[in-house]
Design a protein around this motif. Structure first.
Motif, PDB file in Angstrom:
ATOM      1  N   THR A 114     -44.482 -17.877  33.600  1.00 39.98           N
ATOM      2  CA  THR A 114     -43.547 -16.782  33.860  1.00 39.98           C
ATOM      3  C   THR A 114     -43.061 -16.890  35.298  1.00 39.98           C
ATOM      4  OG1 THR A 114     -44.654 -15.320  32.283  1.00 39.98           O
ATOM      5  CG2 THR A 114     -43.219 -14.292  33.914  1.00 39.98           C
ATOM      6  N   TRP A 115     -41.729 -16.939  35.458  1.00 35.63           N
ATOM      7  CA  TRP A 115     -41.112 -17.063  36.767  1.00 35.63           C
ATOM      8  C   TRP A 115     -40.789 -15.671  37.337  1.00 35.63           C
ATOM      9  CZ3 TRP A 115     -38.171 -21.752  38.500  1.00 35.63           C
ATOM     10  CH2 TRP A 115     -38.399 -22.861  37.683  1.00 35.63           C
ATOM     11  N   LEU A 116     -41.000 -15.504  38.639  1.00 38.96           N
ATOM     12  CA  LEU A 116     -40.518 -14.348  39.378  1.00 38.96           C
ATOM     13  C   LEU A 116     -39.857 -14.865  40.647  1.00 38.96           C
ATOM     14  CD1 LEU A 116     -40.253 -11.287  39.725  1.00 38.96           C
ATOM     15  CD2 LEU A 116     -42.497 -11.310  40.849  1.00 38.96           C
ATOM     16  N   SER A 117     -38.547 -14.579  40.810  1.00 41.36           N
ATOM     17  CA  SER A 117     -37.762 -15.214  41.877  1.00 41.36           C
ATOM     18  C   SER A 117     -36.979 -14.195  42.685  1.00 41.36           C
ATOM     19  CB  SER A 117     -36.776 -16.222  41.274  1.00 41.36           C
ATOM     20  OG  SER A 117     -37.447 -17.231  40.567  1.00 41.36           O
ATOM     21  N   LEU A 118     -36.779 -14.529  43.962  1.00 42.88           N
ATOM     22  CA  LEU A 118     -35.946 -13.757  44.881  1.00 42.88           C
ATOM     23  C   LEU A 118     -35.080 -14.723  45.673  1.00 42.88           C
ATOM     24  CD1 LEU A 118     -38.691 -11.371  46.314  1.00 42.88           C
ATOM     25  CD2 LEU A 118     -36.919 -10.735  44.665  1.00 42.88           C
ATOM     26  N   VAL A 142     -40.263 -22.769  47.672  1.00 46.94           N
ATOM     27  CA  VAL A 142     -39.399 -22.248  48.735  1.00 46.94           C
ATOM     28  C   VAL A 142     -38.223 -23.216  48.881  1.00 46.94           C
ATOM     29  CG1 VAL A 142     -39.205 -21.652  51.170  1.00 46.94           C
ATOM     30  CG2 VAL A 142     -41.326 -21.152  49.933  1.00 46.94           C
ATOM     31  N   ALA A 143     -37.016 -22.680  48.979  1.00 41.17           N
ATOM     32  CA  ALA A 143     -35.840 -23.545  49.008  1.00 41.17           C
ATOM     33  C   ALA A 143     -34.788 -23.002  49.967  1.00 41.17           C
ATOM     34  CB  ALA A 143     -35.243 -23.674  47.607  1.00 41.17           C
ATOM     35  N   VAL A 144     -34.044 -23.927  50.583  1.00 40.64           N
ATOM     36  CA  VAL A 144     -32.920 -23.569  51.464  1.00 40.64           C
ATOM     37  C   VAL A 144     -31.752 -24.487  51.146  1.00 40.64           C
ATOM     38  CG1 VAL A 144     -34.313 -22.622  53.333  1.00 40.64           C
ATOM     39  CG2 VAL A 144     -33.813 -25.068  53.296  1.00 40.64           C
ATOM     40  N   GLN A 145     -30.556 -24.003  51.447  1.00 39.42           N
ATOM     41  CA  GLN A 145     -29.346 -24.752  51.109  1.00 39.42           C
ATOM     42  C   GLN A 145     -28.218 -24.409  52.064  1.00 39.42           C
ATOM     43  OE1 GLN A 145     -27.630 -25.450  46.859  1.00 39.42           O
ATOM     44  NE2 GLN A 145     -26.738 -23.523  47.536  1.00 39.42           N
ATOM     45  N   VAL A 184     -32.708 -28.255  49.598  1.00 37.30           N
ATOM     46  CA  VAL A 184     -34.020 -28.860  49.438  1.00 37.30           C
ATOM     47  C   VAL A 184     -34.988 -27.795  48.907  1.00 37.30           C
ATOM     48  CG1 VAL A 184     -34.687 -28.390  51.842  1.00 37.30           C
ATOM     49  CG2 VAL A 184     -35.838 -30.206  50.545  1.00 37.30           C
ATOM     50  N   ASN A 185     -35.789 -28.194  47.918  1.00 34.28           N
ATOM     51  CA  ASN A 185     -36.808 -27.338  47.332  1.00 34.28           C
ATOM     52  C   ASN A 185     -38.184 -27.894  47.694  1.00 34.28           C
ATOM     53  OD1 ASN A 185     -35.224 -25.604  45.004  1.00 34.28           O
ATOM     54  ND2 ASN A 185     -34.362 -27.647  45.269  1.00 34.28           N
ATOM     55  N   LEU A 186     -39.045 -27.056  48.244  1.00 33.27           N
ATOM     56  CA  LEU A 186     -40.433 -27.430  48.513  1.00 33.27           C
ATOM     57  C   LEU A 186     -41.299 -26.809  47.433  1.00 33.27           C
ATOM     58  CD1 LEU A 186     -40.578 -26.963  52.385  1.00 33.27           C
ATOM     59  CD2 LEU A 186     -40.315 -29.090  51.109  1.00 33.27           C
ATOM     60  N   ILE A 187     -41.933 -27.658  46.617  1.00 32.12           N
ATOM     61  CA  ILE A 187     -42.708 -27.204  45.464  1.00 32.12           C
ATOM     62  C   ILE A 187     -44.181 -27.397  45.771  1.00 32.12           C
ATOM     63  CG2 ILE A 187     -43.097 -27.474  42.990  1.00 32.12           C
ATOM     64  CD1 ILE A 187     -40.327 -28.704  42.782  1.00 32.12           C
ATOM     65  N   ALA A 191     -34.295 -19.138  48.840  1.00 34.51           N
ATOM     66  CA  ALA A 191     -34.907 -18.569  47.643  1.00 34.51           C
ATOM     67  C   ALA A 191     -36.405 -18.823  47.645  1.00 34.51           C
ATOM     68  CB  ALA A 191     -34.276 -19.154  46.379  1.00 34.51           C
ATOM     69  N   TYR A 192     -37.121 -17.959  46.921  1.00 32.73           N
ATOM     70  CA  TYR A 192     -38.570 -18.112  46.734  1.00 32.73           C
ATOM     71  C   TYR A 192     -38.912 -17.785  45.287  1.00 32.73           C
ATOM     72  CZ  TYR A 192     -43.521 -17.026  46.557  1.00 32.73           C
ATOM     73  OH  TYR A 192     -44.840 -16.983  46.187  1.00 32.73           O
ATOM     74  N   THR A 193     -39.812 -18.581  44.712  1.00 30.75           N
ATOM     75  CA  THR A 193     -40.282 -18.350  43.348  1.00 30.75           C
ATOM     76  C   THR A 193     -41.791 -18.511  43.286  1.00 30.75           C
ATOM     77  OG1 THR A 193     -38.266 -19.031  42.198  1.00 30.75           O
ATOM     78  CG2 THR A 193     -40.320 -19.318  41.003  1.00 30.75           C
ATOM     79  N   HIS A 194     -42.431 -17.638  42.522  1.00 31.19           N
ATOM     80  CA  HIS A 194     -43.828 -17.842  42.136  1.00 31.19           C
ATOM     81  C   HIS A 194     -43.878 -17.925  40.618  1.00 31.19           C
ATOM     82  CE1 HIS A 194     -48.189 -17.762  42.339  1.00 31.19           C
ATOM     83  NE2 HIS A 194     -48.164 -16.926  41.307  1.00 31.19           N
ATOM     84  N   MET A 195     -44.611 -18.928  40.121  1.00 37.72           N
ATOM     85  CA  MET A 195     -44.808 -19.080  38.686  1.00 37.72           C
ATOM     86  C   MET A 195     -46.237 -18.699  38.327  1.00 37.72           C
ATOM     87  SD  MET A 195     -42.953 -22.597  37.648  1.00 37.72           S
ATOM     88  CE  MET A 195     -41.613 -23.177  38.680  1.00 37.72           C
ATOM     89  N   PHE A 196     -46.346 -17.696  37.466  1.00 36.06           N
ATOM     90  CA  PHE A 196     -47.632 -17.308  36.923  1.00 36.06           C
ATOM     91  C   PHE A 196     -47.862 -18.134  35.661  1.00 36.06           C
ATOM     92  CE2 PHE A 196     -45.788 -13.747  39.156  1.00 36.06           C
ATOM     93  CZ  PHE A 196     -46.835 -13.254  39.918  1.00 36.06           C
ATOM     94  N   MET A 197     -48.934 -18.934  35.666  1.00 41.19           N
ATOM     95  CA  MET A 197     -49.193 -19.828  34.550  1.00 41.19           C
ATOM     96  C   MET A 197     -50.478 -19.423  33.838  1.00 41.19           C
ATOM     97  SD  MET A 197     -48.088 -23.468  36.291  1.00 41.19           S
ATOM     98  CE  MET A 197     -48.201 -24.351  34.755  1.00 41.19           C
ATOM     99  N   LYS A 198     -50.425 -19.424  32.537  1.00 39.96           N
ATOM    100  CA  LYS A 198     -51.562 -19.046  31.718  1.00 39.96           C
ATOM    101  C   LYS A 198     -52.699 -20.057  31.884  1.00 39.96           C
ATOM    102  CE  LYS A 198     -52.712 -18.100  26.867  1.00 39.96           C
ATOM    103  NZ  LYS A 198     -52.178 -18.086  25.479  1.00 39.96           N
ATOM    104  N   ASP A 199     -53.939 -19.545  32.115  1.00 47.60           N
ATOM    105  CA  ASP A 199     -55.093 -20.439  32.126  1.00 47.60           C
ATOM    106  C   ASP A 199     -55.195 -21.137  30.773  1.00 47.60           C
ATOM    107  OD1 ASP A 199     -55.543 -19.429  34.602  1.00 47.60           O
ATOM    108  OD2 ASP A 199     -57.432 -18.420  34.118  1.00 47.60           O
ATOM    109  N   THR A 200     -55.563 -22.396  30.803  1.00 44.97           N
ATOM    110  CA  THR A 200     -55.485 -23.167  29.572  1.00 44.97           C
ATOM    111  C   THR A 200     -56.665 -24.118  29.453  1.00 44.97           C
ATOM    112  OG1 THR A 200     -53.946 -24.475  28.244  1.00 44.97           O
ATOM    113  CG2 THR A 200     -54.137 -25.059  30.553  1.00 44.97           C
ATOM    114  N   SER A 201     -56.958 -24.548  28.222  1.00 45.96           N
ATOM    115  CA  SER A 201     -58.096 -25.415  27.941  1.00 45.96           C
ATOM    116  C   SER A 201     -57.649 -26.867  27.790  1.00 45.96           C
ATOM    117  CB  SER A 201     -58.797 -24.982  26.649  1.00 45.96           C
ATOM    118  OG  SER A 201     -59.286 -23.670  26.756  1.00 45.96           O
ATOM    119  N   ILE A 202     -58.590 -27.769  28.045  1.00 46.70           N
ATOM    120  CA  ILE A 202     -58.366 -29.189  27.806  1.00 46.70           C
ATOM    121  C   ILE A 202     -59.574 -29.759  27.077  1.00 46.70           C
ATOM    122  CG2 ILE A 202     -59.286 -29.844  30.077  1.00 46.70           C
ATOM    123  CD1 ILE A 202     -57.271 -32.172  30.087  1.00 46.70           C
ATOM    124  N   ASP A 203     -59.311 -30.611  26.100  1.00 43.97           N
ATOM    125  CA  ASP A 203     -60.364 -31.314  25.360  1.00 43.97           C
ATOM    126  C   ASP A 203     -59.806 -32.688  25.002  1.00 43.97           C
ATOM    127  OD1 ASP A 203     -62.428 -32.218  23.825  1.00 43.97           O
ATOM    128  OD2 ASP A 203     -62.393 -30.576  22.376  1.00 43.97           O
TER     129      ASP A 203
END
Length: 430
Positions: free
Chosen positions: A370-374, A421-424, A73-76, A389-401
């Motif tokens: 950009t993903w960084l995972s352990l 965060v995920a366990v299996q 199971v993955n908790l996002i 496992a654990y992952t953090h995603m760094f996402m670029k700030d972005t514009s909307i119009d």
């Protein structure tokens, strides 16, 4: 602002699309393996270390010598925070707040079972959710005429078979039986019918679902005892969704709304979920260390436009999307510390398919990430393995119009991120 008889509602924005709840770019969920998550899914087409290879490359099943069942199971936990830069309705500022964090905690489960028939043939089945989201901005935010709640669920059932054709080459094939269920809503500016724009909002809600199918196939080639190549392909899946569109109309404008053609009705629409291809390498440096890398391509250019068809004119809509094909690149490392513990890490770069601010929507405020995972595995016994496992995603700030057919223009910036965060549990047996 007035509501003309040609007014369309923006359900097209999410007929098969998702938001930053998705783990991969666009509206895909790549979270189909907990061991894979610990490597940022780098090399998943070639690694084939557990039954989750059914999803990434069915040919990898021939690497499994024992029966195996995986339950994960993955908790996002996504964050999608909007800040206004001049949103307006035909020149009049849009009232409301920023919607706070539109992301909601989502749970993505996986199940896999692999069964060797003999030394050369392995069968298996996987169940997962390759696309999905849950987001909610609330009723009173500035972009309520574009989106309030979006809830997309998919269930994918993937029976597979793999053959070891030579000592080095394995081939695999799978069928994907896929269910999609969609609910989304937005505000309707019924106050405009009485000259009180933004003062008397109603709501419109869409639900639709469908079953369809596709396939996936792959190969692995063992160059040496230490080096393995994997190539995989997942087909497009076309869905013909059908469902209902429902209006919630304030009582004091119900007569005007009925005269203007606002009524509940049946809806339908077609969405083609894109095909993808991946190539990967896995190299065992020595008895403890392994390195893996991959590149993946997704044909998001299929997402040219979205249409909704209905006998109720108010529910018909069409919008150009013009998404672009995208690439994903990953690099991972794994360390077998001892008989009980193994550790892994990975980084990945995921391109967004959304081409510009005019094609970005509040339902899909997507950006490069950009993903960084352990990750780690604990070998409890010869039959039981626990993965986390654990992952953090760094996402670029972005514009909307984004401007809808009623002249509501949502202009601003998004600050996004995702934590997973995920366990299996893996159960191996003879």
């Amino acid at each position: 602002m007035t509501l003309s008889r040609s007014t369309q509602f923006g359900f097209y924005i999410l007929f098969g699309a998702a938001s930053s709840s998705a783990g991969a770019a666009g509206y895909a969920l790549i979270e189909q393996s907990v061991t894979g998550l610990g490597r940022a899914f780098s090399g998943s087409t070639a690694v084939a270390d557990d039954a989750s290879t059914i999803f990434f490359n069915p040919a990898g099943l021939t690497n499994l010598s024992r029966k195996e069942m995986n339950m994960g199971v993955n908790l996002i936990s996504p964050r999608a925070e909007f800040s206004d830069r001049g949103s307006n309705a035909n020149g009049t500022p849009l009232s409301g707040g920023n919607g706070n964090n539109a992301g909601e905690l989502a749970m993505v489960p996986n199940f896999y079972y692999a069964h060797p028939l003999n030394d050369t043939t392995v069968v298996g089945i996987g169940v997962g959710a390759p696309f999905g989201l849950v987001t909610d901005y609330g009723d009173n935010w500035q972009g309520r005429y574009h989106a309030i709640r979006s809830d997309l669920l998919t269930i994918n059932i993937n029976p597979s078979i793999a053959f070891k054709t030579t000592e080095k080459l394995s081939l695999g094939f799978g069928i994907n039986l896929q269910y999609i269920d969609l609910e989304l809503s937005q505000a309707a500016n019924f106050g405009a019918l009485t000259g009180a724009s933004q003062q008397n909002d109603g709501r419109v809600r869409l639900t639709a679902d469908d079953w369809s199918w596709g396939y996936n196939l792959g190969m692995t080639y063992q160059f040496t005892d230490a080096t393995r190549l994997g190539i995989s392909y997942r087909s497009k899946i076309s869905h013909e969704l059908t469902g209902d569109g429902e209006f919630r109309i304030p009582q004091n404008v119900s007569g005007q709304a009925a005269a203007a053609g606002f009524q509940d009705g049946k809806i339908s629409g077609r969405v083609t979920l894109p095909e993808s291809a991946s190539i990967a390498l896995h190299h065992q440096l020595n008895s403890r260390w392994a390195v893996m890398a991959d590149a993946s391509w997704t044909r998001w250019s299929r997402f040219e436009e979205l249409r909704i068809n209905s006998d109720v004119d108010r529910l018909n809509s069409v919008k150009a999307e013009d998404w672009e094909n995208s690439m994903r690149y990953g690099l991972g490392l794994e360390y077998q510390a001892n008989e009980r513990w193994s550790w892994r890490t990975g980084v990945a770069y995921d391109e967004t398919p959304v081409p510009n601010a005019q094609r970005r929507t509040p339902r899909i405020p997507d950006s490069d990430r950009t993903w960084l995972s352990l990750g780690a595995s604990y070998y409890y016994s010869d039959n039981i393995i626990l993965d986390a496992a654990y992952t953090h995603m760094f996402m670029k700030d972005t514009s909307i119009d984004d401007t809808d057919s009623n002249g509501n223009q949502l202009v601003g910036r998004y600050k996004n991120s995702v934590d997973i965060v995920a366990v299996q549990l893996r159960w191996l047996f003879d």
